[in-house]
Design an enzyme around this catalytic site. Structure first.
Site, short mmCIF file in Angstrom:
data_model
loop_
_atom_site.label_atom_id
_atom_site.label_comp_id
_atom_site.label_asym_id
_atom_site.label_seq_id
_atom_site.Cartn_x
_atom_site.Cartn_y
_atom_site.Cartn_z
N GLU A 7 9.33 1.47 11.31
CA GLU A 7 10.41 2.46 11.19
C GLU A 7 9.73 3.81 11.17
OE1 GLU A 7 12.18 5.21 10.05
OE2 GLU A 7 12.86 4.35 8.13
N LYS A 25 0.88 -1.18 0.00
CA LYS A 25 0.00 0.00 0.00
C LYS A 25 0.91 1.22 0.00
CE LYS A 25 -1.89 3.03 1.93
NZ LYS A 25 -1.69 4.44 1.54
N CYS A 84 13.63 10.02 7.19
CA CYS A 84 13.53 9.48 8.56
C CYS A 84 14.84 9.64 9.30
CB CYS A 84 13.17 7.99 8.52
SG CYS A 84 11.72 7.66 7.56
N GLU A 130 10.27 15.60 15.61
CA GLU A 130 10.68 15.40 14.22
C GLU A 130 9.92 16.41 13.36
OE1 GLU A 130 9.47 11.82 12.11
OE2 GLU A 130 11.50 11.66 11.32
P1 ADP Z 1 2.75 11.11 6.92
O1 ADP Z 1 2.02 11.79 8.02
O2 ADP Z 1 4.15 11.53 6.80
O3 ADP Z 1 2.02 11.10 5.60
P2 ADP Z 1 1.76 8.53 7.65
O4 ADP Z 1 2.24 7.73 8.77
O5 ADP Z 1 0.44 9.20 7.77
O6 ADP Z 1 2.89 9.58 7.33
O7 ADP Z 1 1.71 7.67 6.30
C1 ADP Z 1 2.61 6.63 5.99
C2 ADP Z 1 1.82 5.52 5.29
O8 ADP Z 1 0.85 5.03 6.21
C3 ADP Z 1 1.03 5.96 4.06
O9 ADP Z 1 1.03 4.93 3.09
C4 ADP Z 1 -0.37 6.16 4.60
O10 ADP Z 1 -1.37 6.01 3.63
C5 ADP Z 1 -0.43 5.03 5.61
N1 ADP Z 1 -1.44 5.21 6.66
C6 ADP Z 1 -1.90 6.37 7.18
N2 ADP Z 1 -2.86 6.13 8.11
C7 ADP Z 1 -2.98 4.78 8.21
C8 ADP Z 1 -3.80 3.91 9.00
N3 ADP Z 1 -4.68 4.37 9.86
N4 ADP Z 1 -3.64 2.56 8.82
C9 ADP Z 1 -2.74 2.08 7.95
N5 ADP Z 1 -1.96 2.86 7.17
C10 ADP Z 1 -2.08 4.19 7.29
#
Ligand code: ADP
Length: 484
Positions: A255, A180, A289, A386
């Site tokens: 990570e 994903k 990161c 961060e």
């Molecule tokens: P950022 O805030 O830097 O975009 P995220 O942690 O929100 O970082 O996103 C990293 C990845 O996690 C993306 O692929 C995002 O779609 C996915 N993601 C965000 N929310 C969820 C969730 N509730 N469950 C699973 N994956 C998620």
């Protein structure tokens, strides 16, 4: 908009070796952060698509992929690595436009993706179990087996590199993957899936479902058919994923970023350190990161380091990714707002260096001028949180003990570096610094594909990259045979 990344269909999902429209037929717009234009539409995958993708992965494990030998898995990955190199210009262009990273950095990421494929191609048939001396009349050995279906949720900052390290190791060990990618940047993930098909990866061994984290990502995390989850992203979502995975008692590799320090001692080779001090903070506009966002400097060198870093900062220019300026835009206006929020909290601090945004940079771009703050208290929010933007803080220290206390004084622990010509101090610091990777007289920002990588504390747990990742993507079975 008809952008077809290397033949991939961006408005579709790759499931079972075919491009399939998402079940709800919905799309999301992918924005070019350099100018705010729409690059193309991508699939807005949902639970139904994740269900199909997991089913396709299970079928692959029951079918050809599950019977593919380790050596043949390695050959497929090697072909994939060749294809990545053959298409390096197109892949770099896609990544630069999608993420907003300067073209040269995007090209480096393509080479890293190819290296991951080469490394894991070579490693695929080198992983083996052991025989264990046991009671009389027994033969005992261990088997390293794939988990089964692995879920890979990746962020937008280094799509190619993170696909390389996580999907590369998972495929090498015989897992079937559901990937994903992030909704902000997913073109190279789709292009990679197309290349994997061309390389002869059996159908269903790699499935890609773009979409929102809260829908497709959450559905993947919750799915009972997923046996391991590898996540790179924010602390907040990492915690959510670990909690959700606990319901299925599924292992997770997390990570989650860091606040990585570089510690400059009084005997450091300053000329050697200076390019690393700045570059490790502004690479990919600080959206890394393992960015080094804290520079700790012994008080005897403090003024000199601040002046020299500030000089470099004042010469930095931010502009469109494809024109290859020092710094590109941030990935989105949302990210720009987050970073500007931090900058507002630093208003009372001493701003010693600030780069420029090109005057003719497109007004729709998500640009932030790189900023260097000095004399920052180690507890200040800019020295603790961060930021994920081109912002660094310089902090003075008086002696080794204080340097260690400040370096280890955040909730993170991903990477750290130490600049000193004193060999004994190098060894002491390597032991004392709380981080998954420590660099001595260099800074690797995650390091090469060969080097195990991961964090402690809020930076996460589990190790990716290198040979170590292969252990994480396998489960150990002990076989005890009583034969008399
Ligand atoms: P950022 O805030 O830097 O975009 P995220 O942690 O929100 O970082 O996103 C990293 C990845 O996690 C993306 O692929 C995002 O779609 C996915 N993601 C965000 N929310 C969820 C969730 N509730 N469950 C699973 N994956 C998620």
């Amino acid at each position: 908009m008809t952008l077809r990344p290397l033949g991939a269909a961006p408005e579709k999902c790759m499931i079972g070796g075919r491009w399939i429209s998402p079940a709800n037929n919905e799309c999301l717009s992918l924005i070019n952060p350099s100018d705010g234009s729409v690059l193309c539409d991508i699939a807005k995958g949902s639970k139904e698509d994740i269900d199909q993708a997991v089913f396709a992965a299970e079928s692959a494990l029951q079918g050809i992929w599950g019977k593919t030998t380790a050596a043949e898995r390695g050959r497929i990955l090697a072909r994939l690595g060749h294809l990545v190199l053959e298409h390096k210009d197109e892949l770099a262009t896609l990544e630069a436009q999608d993420v907003g990273k300067p073209y040269k950095q995007a090209r480096a990421d393509v080479l890293a993706l190819a290296r991951y494929m080469e490394f894991y191609a070579g490693a695929a048939d080198k992983l083996h179990g052991e025989t264990i001396p046991y009671l009389d009349g027994y033969t005992v050995y261990t088997l390293r087996e794939p988990h089964g279906v692995t879920g890979h949720i990746i962020p937008w900052n280094y799509p190619m590199q993170i696909i390389g390290r996580s999907v590369g190791a998972a495929l090498a060990t015989g897992n079937a993957c559901v990937l994903k990618p992030a909704e902000e940047a997913c073109l190279t993930a789709l292009a990679f899936a197309e290349l994997a098909n061309k390389a002869g990866l059996p159908d269903g061994a790699l499935n890609v479902v773009p979409g929102l984290g809260s829908e497709a990502g959450a559905a993947l995390t919750r799915h009972k058919g997923v046996h391991h989850i590898s996540f790179t992203g924010s602390v907040e979502v990492g915690k959510l994923i670990q909690r959700t995975a606990a319901d299925n008692v599924v292992p997770v590799t997390l990570e989650l970023g860091g606040k990585s320090p570089q510690v400059v001692f009084e005997d450091a080779d300053l000329d050697a350190s200076l390019p690393f001090l700045v570059n490790a903070g502004i690479q990919n506009a600080g959206q890394t990161c393992s960015a080094s966002s804290r520079i700790l400097v012994h008080q005897s060198l403090y003024e000199e380091v601040v002046v020299k870093m500030a000089k470099r900062y004042n010469a930095l220019q931010a502009g469109p990714a494809m024109d290859d300026w020092d710094v590109g835009p941030l990935v989105s206006h949302r990210q720009k707002q987050l970073v500007e929020g931090f900058l507002a909290k630093g208003e009372e601090l001493e701003l010693v260096g600030r780069g420029k945004i090109l005057e003719d940079a497109p007004s729709g771009g998500a640009y932030v001028a790189p900023s260097l703050f000095a004399g920052v208290h180690p507890d200040h929010i800019l020295a603790q949180d961060e930021i994920f933007g081109p912002v660094q803080v310089v902090i003075p220290f008086q002696d080794e003990d204080e340097a260690v206390a400040i370096a280890n004084g955040t909730n993170f622990g991903l990477v750290a570096s130490c600049w000193t010509t004193d060999g004994a101090r190098q060894m002491r610091m390597a032991k004392k610094l709380r981080a998954g990777q420590v660099f001595l007289n260099n800074y690797g920002a995650g390091g090469g594909v060969e080097l195990p990588f991961g964090g402690t504390g809020l930076s996460g747990h589990g190790r990716e990259k290198g040979f170590e990742a292969l252990y994480g993507f396998t489960t150990l079975k002990t076989v005890a045979a009583l034969h008399g």
